[in-house]
Design an enzyme around this catalytic site. Structure first.
Site, PDB file in Angstrom:
ATOM      1  N   ASP A 195       0.875  -1.175   0.000  1.00 55.93           N
ATOM      2  CA  ASP A 195       0.000   0.000   0.000  1.00 55.93           C
ATOM      3  C   ASP A 195       0.909   1.219   0.000  1.00 55.93           C
ATOM      4  O   ASP A 195       2.103   1.122   0.274  1.00 55.93           O
ATOM      5  CB  ASP A 195      -0.884  -0.014   1.260  1.00 55.93           C
ATOM      6  CG  ASP A 195      -1.766   1.233   1.332  1.00 55.93           C
ATOM      7  OD1 ASP A 195      -2.401   1.560   0.312  1.00 55.93           O
ATOM      8  OD2 ASP A 195      -1.800   1.894   2.384  1.00 55.93           O
ATOM      9  N   SER A 196       0.318   2.369  -0.283  1.00 58.28           N
ATOM     10  CA  SER A 196       1.101   3.600  -0.238  1.00 58.28           C
ATOM     11  C   SER A 196       1.526   3.928   1.199  1.00 58.28           C
ATOM     12  O   SER A 196       2.416   4.749   1.387  1.00 58.28           O
ATOM     13  CB  SER A 196       0.267   4.749  -0.805  1.00 58.28           C
ATOM     14  OG  SER A 196      -0.964   4.820  -0.124  1.00 58.28           O
ATOM     15  N   CYS A 202      -3.760  -0.898  -2.083  1.00 57.54           N
ATOM     16  CA  CYS A 202      -4.043   0.516  -2.347  1.00 57.54           C
ATOM     17  C   CYS A 202      -5.026   0.639  -3.525  1.00 57.54           C
ATOM     18  O   CYS A 202      -4.758   0.131  -4.613  1.00 57.54           O
ATOM     19  CB  CYS A 202      -2.723   1.188  -2.687  1.00 57.54           C
ATOM     20  SG  CYS A 202      -2.847   2.916  -3.084  1.00 57.54           S
ATOM     21  N   GLU A 217      -5.235   9.794   9.028  1.00 55.61           N
ATOM     22  CA  GLU A 217      -3.847   9.674   9.497  1.00 55.61           C
ATOM     23  C   GLU A 217      -3.619  10.524  10.751  1.00 55.61           C
ATOM     24  O   GLU A 217      -2.726  10.250  11.539  1.00 55.61           O
ATOM     25  CB  GLU A 217      -2.876  10.065   8.383  1.00 55.61           C
ATOM     26  CG  GLU A 217      -3.081   9.188   7.167  1.00 55.61           C
ATOM     27  CD  GLU A 217      -1.837   8.495   6.665  1.00 55.61           C
ATOM     28  OE1 GLU A 217      -0.747   8.998   6.920  1.00 55.61           O
ATOM     29  OE2 GLU A 217      -1.988   7.451   6.016  1.00 55.61           O
ATOM     30  N   CYS A 275     -11.157   3.399  -1.026  1.00 58.51           N
ATOM     31  CA  CYS A 275      -9.868   3.866  -0.522  1.00 58.51           C
ATOM     32  C   CYS A 275      -9.593   3.126   0.783  1.00 58.51           C
ATOM     33  O   CYS A 275     -10.512   2.917   1.584  1.00 58.51           O
ATOM     34  CB  CYS A 275      -9.919   5.379  -0.270  1.00 58.51           C
ATOM     35  SG  CYS A 275      -8.417   6.024   0.502  1.00 58.51           S
ATOM     36  N   HIS A 312      -8.331   3.975   3.501  1.00 53.68           N
ATOM     37  CA  HIS A 312      -8.547   4.694   4.761  1.00 53.68           C
ATOM     38  C   HIS A 312     -10.021   4.833   5.140  1.00 53.68           C
ATOM     39  O   HIS A 312     -10.337   5.022   6.303  1.00 53.68           O
ATOM     40  CB  HIS A 312      -7.949   6.098   4.672  1.00 53.68           C
ATOM     41  CG  HIS A 312      -6.455   6.132   4.667  1.00 53.68           C
ATOM     42  ND1 HIS A 312      -5.689   5.463   3.742  1.00 53.68           N
ATOM     43  CD2 HIS A 312      -5.583   6.784   5.470  1.00 53.68           C
ATOM     44  CE1 HIS A 312      -4.414   5.699   3.986  1.00 53.68           C
ATOM     45  NE2 HIS A 312      -4.319   6.501   5.022  1.00 53.68           N
TER      46      HIS A 312
HETATM   47  N1  DGL Z   1      -3.917   3.903  -0.180  1.00 57.63           N
HETATM   48  C1  DGL Z   1      -4.575   4.950  -0.910  1.00 57.63           C
HETATM   49  C2  DGL Z   1      -5.836   4.384  -1.580  1.00 57.63           C
HETATM   50  O1  DGL Z   1      -6.384   3.386  -1.186  1.00 57.63           O
HETATM   51  C3  DGL Z   1      -4.921   6.134  -0.034  1.00 57.63           C
HETATM   52  C4  DGL Z   1      -3.722   6.932   0.426  1.00 57.63           C
HETATM   53  C5  DGL Z   1      -2.959   7.574  -0.712  1.00 57.63           C
HETATM   54  O2  DGL Z   1      -3.449   8.530  -1.336  1.00 57.63           O
HETATM   55  O3  DGL Z   1      -1.849   7.114  -0.981  1.00 57.63           O
HETATM   56  O4  DGL Z   1      -6.292   4.945  -2.542  1.00 57.63           O
END
Ligand code: DGL
Length: 266
Positions: free
Chosen positions: A9-10, A72, A151, A183, A185
């Protein structure tokens, strides 16, 4: 027998996908890479997101994973076809499972999708939903402020509820019966999102978490290691301490080592 699963993931948000997979595969070794040095992906260009996704996948493959999960949504939306054509193991994204779950649950065929700017811009959810059912009506909304709010740990906070109410103002008028949280989050603020949708006293909206839907697919494709130790190794590209702190804020105790790595050279 070993069937290690690699997840990337990012950053931290993909731990929602990790948890869903861990629940289904308690014995497997799981390697989780959070690209915390380069987060967020959601505001970056397609080219950059693909480059990062390829580097993350190569890192996990060098550690012997047998299946890669792109936790992600942004990466899945933009880079899944490139990864699937280049990688010698199965690569699972979160878009298709989330879309399939939405189509199977929506009765009115009016479906909402929330995501980052890049995910919404890519129209990946729109394509996946239309492929599954050409008659669905899809309403999309980018919610760029949700990631920093999560976050910050503001999961149950007035500001988060206010922002959700502003973002979902348009969605409320579309009379959807199903909403995809596109997403990593957003499941963590599902309560605020659901409340913002119900403000007009409309009918119940089914809120779909693509993490759960993707984890079901992973469990179907992976070989479960029954009786395995279920070791988890977390890798981050920046600040292991911050990763552990924020992760534990919303997911409770993180069971496993957290190691800082250089994703390109390690
Ligand atoms: N992990 C990203 C997503 O699911 C969210 C956070 C980011 O923008 O990197 O789209």
């Amino acid at each position: 027998m070993d069937f290690p699963i690699g997840i990337f993931d990012s950053g931290i948000g993909g731990l929602t996908v990790y948890s869903a997979i861990r629940r289904r595969l308690p014995g497997n070794r799981i390697l989780y890479l959070g690209d915390t040095a380069r987060v967020p992906y959601g505001t970056k260009s397609t080219q950059t997101i693909i480059k990062y996704s390829i580097e993350n996948t190569a890192f996990l493959l060098r550690r012997g994973v047998r299946l890669v999960v792109v936790a992600c949504n942004t990466s899945s939306a933009v880079s899944l076809p490139s990864l699937q054509s280049q990688v010698p193991v199965p690569v699972v994204g979160v878009i298709r499972p989330g879309a399939a779950s939405a189509v199977s649950r929506s009765r009115s065929r009016r479906i909402g999708v929330l995501g980052t700017e890049a995910t919404i811009r890519s129209q990946a959810y729109l394509r996946a939903l239309k492929e599954l059912d050409p008659n669905v009506r899809v309403f999309m909304q980018a919610c760029p402020l949700f990631v920093p709010l999560v976050e910050e740990g503001w999961l149950d906070h007035d500001v988060t509820r206010r922002v959700a109410s502003i973002y979902l103002g348009g969605m409320r008028t579309h009379d959807i019966d199903t909403l995809v949280l596109g997403c990593t989050h957003y499941p963590l603020i599902k309560g605020a999102i659901a409340d913002a949708l119900e403000l007009d006293g409309g009918g119940r909206v089914d809120v779909i978490d693509s993490a759960d839907a993707a984890a079901d697919q992973v469990a179907d494709m992976a070989t479960a290691v029954d009786g395995g130790a279920g070791l988890s190794e977390f890798f981050v590209t920046d600040s292991a301490a911050r990763f552990r702190r924020v992760a534990e804020l919303f997911l409770g105790k993180l069971r496993g080592t957290v190691t800082e790595v250089d994703v390109v050279h390690d």
